[in-house]
Design a protein around this motif. Structure first.
Motif, PDB file in Angstrom:
ATOM      1  N   ASP A 142       0.777  -1.240   0.103  1.00 43.45           N
ATOM      2  CA  ASP A 142      -0.108  -0.043   0.185  1.00 43.45           C
ATOM      3  C   ASP A 142       0.819   1.229  -0.074  1.00 43.45           C
ATOM      4  OD1 ASP A 142      -2.032  -2.000   0.126  1.00 43.45           O
ATOM      5  OD2 ASP A 142      -1.976  -1.837   2.485  1.00 43.45           O
ATOM      6  N   ALA A 143       1.934   1.309   0.678  1.00 43.67           N
ATOM      7  CA  ALA A 143       2.913   2.410   0.983  1.00 43.67           C
ATOM      8  C   ALA A 143       3.338   2.577  -0.543  1.00 43.67           C
ATOM      9  CB  ALA A 143       4.018   2.107   1.672  1.00 43.67           C
ATOM     10  N   ALA A 144       3.805   1.559  -1.294  1.00 45.99           N
ATOM     11  CA  ALA A 144       4.663   1.599  -2.452  1.00 45.99           C
ATOM     12  C   ALA A 144       3.579   2.236  -3.525  1.00 45.99           C
ATOM     13  CB  ALA A 144       5.062   0.409  -2.940  1.00 45.99           C
ATOM     14  N   HIS A 145       2.068   1.822  -3.243  1.00 48.41           N
ATOM     15  CA  HIS A 145       1.058   2.503  -4.305  1.00 48.41           C
ATOM     16  C   HIS A 145       0.580   3.997  -4.210  1.00 48.41           C
ATOM     17  CE1 HIS A 145      -0.091  -0.608  -6.895  1.00 48.41           C
ATOM     18  NE2 HIS A 145      -0.002  -1.558  -5.828  1.00 48.41           N
ATOM     19  N   SER A 146       0.910   4.213  -2.681  1.00 45.93           N
ATOM     20  CA  SER A 146       0.243   5.483  -2.076  1.00 45.93           C
ATOM     21  C   SER A 146       0.830   6.725  -3.009  1.00 45.93           C
ATOM     22  CB  SER A 146       0.545   5.734  -0.618  1.00 45.93           C
ATOM     23  OG  SER A 146       1.477   6.847  -0.492  1.00 45.93           O
ATOM     24  N   GLN A 147       0.003   7.676  -2.939  1.00 45.95           N
ATOM     25  CA  GLN A 147       0.301   9.030  -3.481  1.00 45.95           C
ATOM     26  C   GLN A 147       1.296   9.894  -2.853  1.00 45.95           C
ATOM     27  OE1 GLN A 147      -1.126  10.174  -6.415  1.00 45.95           O
ATOM     28  NE2 GLN A 147      -2.012   7.858  -6.362  1.00 45.95           N
ATOM     29  N   SER A 148       1.560   9.516  -1.528  1.00 46.06           N
ATOM     30  CA  SER A 148       2.631  10.313  -0.610  1.00 46.06           C
ATOM     31  C   SER A 148       3.867   9.544  -1.002  1.00 46.06           C
ATOM     32  CB  SER A 148       2.298  10.446   0.853  1.00 46.06           C
ATOM     33  OG  SER A 148       1.795   8.955   1.043  1.00 46.06           O
ATOM     34  N   LYS A 149       4.962  10.502  -0.822  1.00 44.23           N
ATOM     35  CA  LYS A 149       6.414   9.814  -1.287  1.00 44.23           C
ATOM     36  C   LYS A 149       6.596   9.357  -0.023  1.00 44.23           C
ATOM     37  CE  LYS A 149       8.232  12.482  -5.033  1.00 44.23           C
ATOM     38  NZ  LYS A 149       9.412  13.240  -5.447  1.00 44.23           N
ATOM     39  N   LEU A 150       7.504   8.191  -0.248  1.00 46.52           N
ATOM     40  CA  LEU A 150       8.247   7.485   1.001  1.00 46.52           C
ATOM     41  C   LEU A 150       9.719   8.256   1.084  1.00 46.52           C
ATOM     42  CD1 LEU A 150       7.824   3.671   0.004  1.00 46.52           C
ATOM     43  CD2 LEU A 150       6.581   4.964   1.577  1.00 46.52           C
ATOM     44  N   VAL A 151      10.006   8.312   2.243  1.00 47.28           N
ATOM     45  CA  VAL A 151      11.300   8.779   2.452  1.00 47.28           C
ATOM     46  C   VAL A 151      12.528   7.731   2.351  1.00 47.28           C
ATOM     47  CG1 VAL A 151      12.692   9.965   4.341  1.00 47.28           C
ATOM     48  CG2 VAL A 151      10.092  10.407   4.032  1.00 47.28           C
ATOM     49  N   ASP A 152      13.457   8.355   1.561  1.00 48.05           N
ATOM     50  CA  ASP A 152      14.600   7.401   1.255  1.00 48.05           C
ATOM     51  C   ASP A 152      15.816   7.896   2.324  1.00 48.05           C
ATOM     52  OD1 ASP A 152      16.639   5.790   0.461  1.00 48.05           O
ATOM     53  OD2 ASP A 152      16.495   6.601  -1.665  1.00 48.05           O
ATOM     54  N   TRP A 153      15.990   6.930   3.313  1.00 44.96           N
ATOM     55  CA  TRP A 153      17.201   7.121   4.447  1.00 44.96           C
ATOM     56  C   TRP A 153      18.443   6.352   3.946  1.00 44.96           C
ATOM     57  CZ3 TRP A 153      18.188   2.428   6.342  1.00 44.96           C
ATOM     58  CH2 TRP A 153      17.226   1.491   6.117  1.00 44.96           C
TER      59      TRP A 153
END
Lengths: 201, 77
Positions: free
Chosen positions: A110-121
């Motif tokens: 779901d996170a990968a599909h989501s509109q909001s951007k994931l944070v790359d740490w």
């Protein structure tokens, strides 16, 4: 006179012949490996010590049954993981139920599909990513894995065994090892991401 | 391939165990999917962090007790 380091099988032959120093040498050769596996599996120094002792006492007890054409280290990993799993089953479990675990693993979809951007740490400096607090979180996260996932992850990614050897140690098929490993990694990635990004993973 | 299919193969992708064709499909997806790229990068970093973290070595007192227990066991045989 030539001094070479004896192989595992040479030491085992000497142990079977009754030479106590050979047993000391074999234990010294592998005690750190077994302890590190035990610590990752059990999560505490006391339990890791119990597993360490159980492992080598079992080795002494069953060494006669060890066939020298097999790899001693693979056999030792099998004895050690069995000792750890036996101890874990006797204890109150802190691990998650498998259903809850799978659900969390696949929240990443779901996170990968989501509109909001994931944070790359991932490009953070090693001294930040491996500070004392982060290491504590890493230890805790491994201990939350259901044991059938934890044991695969520890053997493959912490001890660095190839998937084929993990399969041999645990009597699993290679696809089963890979699928458990993948789920374990996704879960740990999620836990570390939550920690490094303050909950936005 | 969509994000779900990509995610299933990511461990084999970072371990370089996938067929060339599948790798190319994943890479073409990653080019235009920012979130999947982040998942790959952070998954790979998670694996290397566990690998780089200091190993738990046997503490001296634990080692002494281990060798003592084994000697006692040997002597009792």
């Amino acid at each position: 006179m030539k001094h070479t380091v004896p192989t595992d099988n040479e030491l085992i032959e000497e142990i079977k012949g009754g030479r106590a120093e050979a047993l000391e040498a074999l234990v010294s050769r592998y005690e750190n490996k077994v302890y590190s596996l035990a610590y990752r599996m059990m999560g505490s120094r006391e339990d890791a010590e119990d597993v360490l002792q159980d492992t080598f006492l079992n080795v002494v007890r069953s060494l006669d049954g060890f066939r020298s054409q097999a790899s001693f280290s693979t056999w030792l990993y099998r004895v050690a993981t069995n000792a750890a799993l036996t101890r874990l089953r006797k204890k109150n479990k802190r691990e998650k139920g498998e259903g809850e675990f799978i659900e969390e693993v696949y929240s990443v979809r779901d996170a990968a599909h989501s509109q909001s951007k994931l944070v790359d740490w991932s490009d953070g400096p090693a001294e930040k990513l491996l500070n004392e607090e982060a290491q504590k979180i890493m230890d805790e996260a491994v201990n939350e894995l259901p044991e059938i996932y934890r044991v695969v992850f520890v053997l493959r990614d912490v001890e660095g065994l190839p998937a084929s050897e993990v399969a041999e140690v645990l009597d699993l098929s290679i696809p089963a090892v890979k699928s458990r490993l993948h789920r374990a990694r996704l879960y740990l990635r999620k836990r570390l991401s939550d920690y490094f990004t303050g909950g936005i993973s | 391939m969509d994000c779900r299919e990509i995610l299933e193969g990511l461990s084999e992708y970072i371990d370089e165990e996938l067929a060339d064709r599948t790798c190319r499909e994943i890479e073409s997806h990653l080019k235009h999917c920012y979130n999947c790229r982040v998942v790959v990068n952070t998954l790979r970093r998670t694996v290397t962090l566990y690998h780089e973290a200091p190993q738990h070595e046997v503490p001296g007192d634990v080692r002494m007790r281990l060798h003592k227990v084994i000697r006692l066991r040997e002597e009792s045989d």
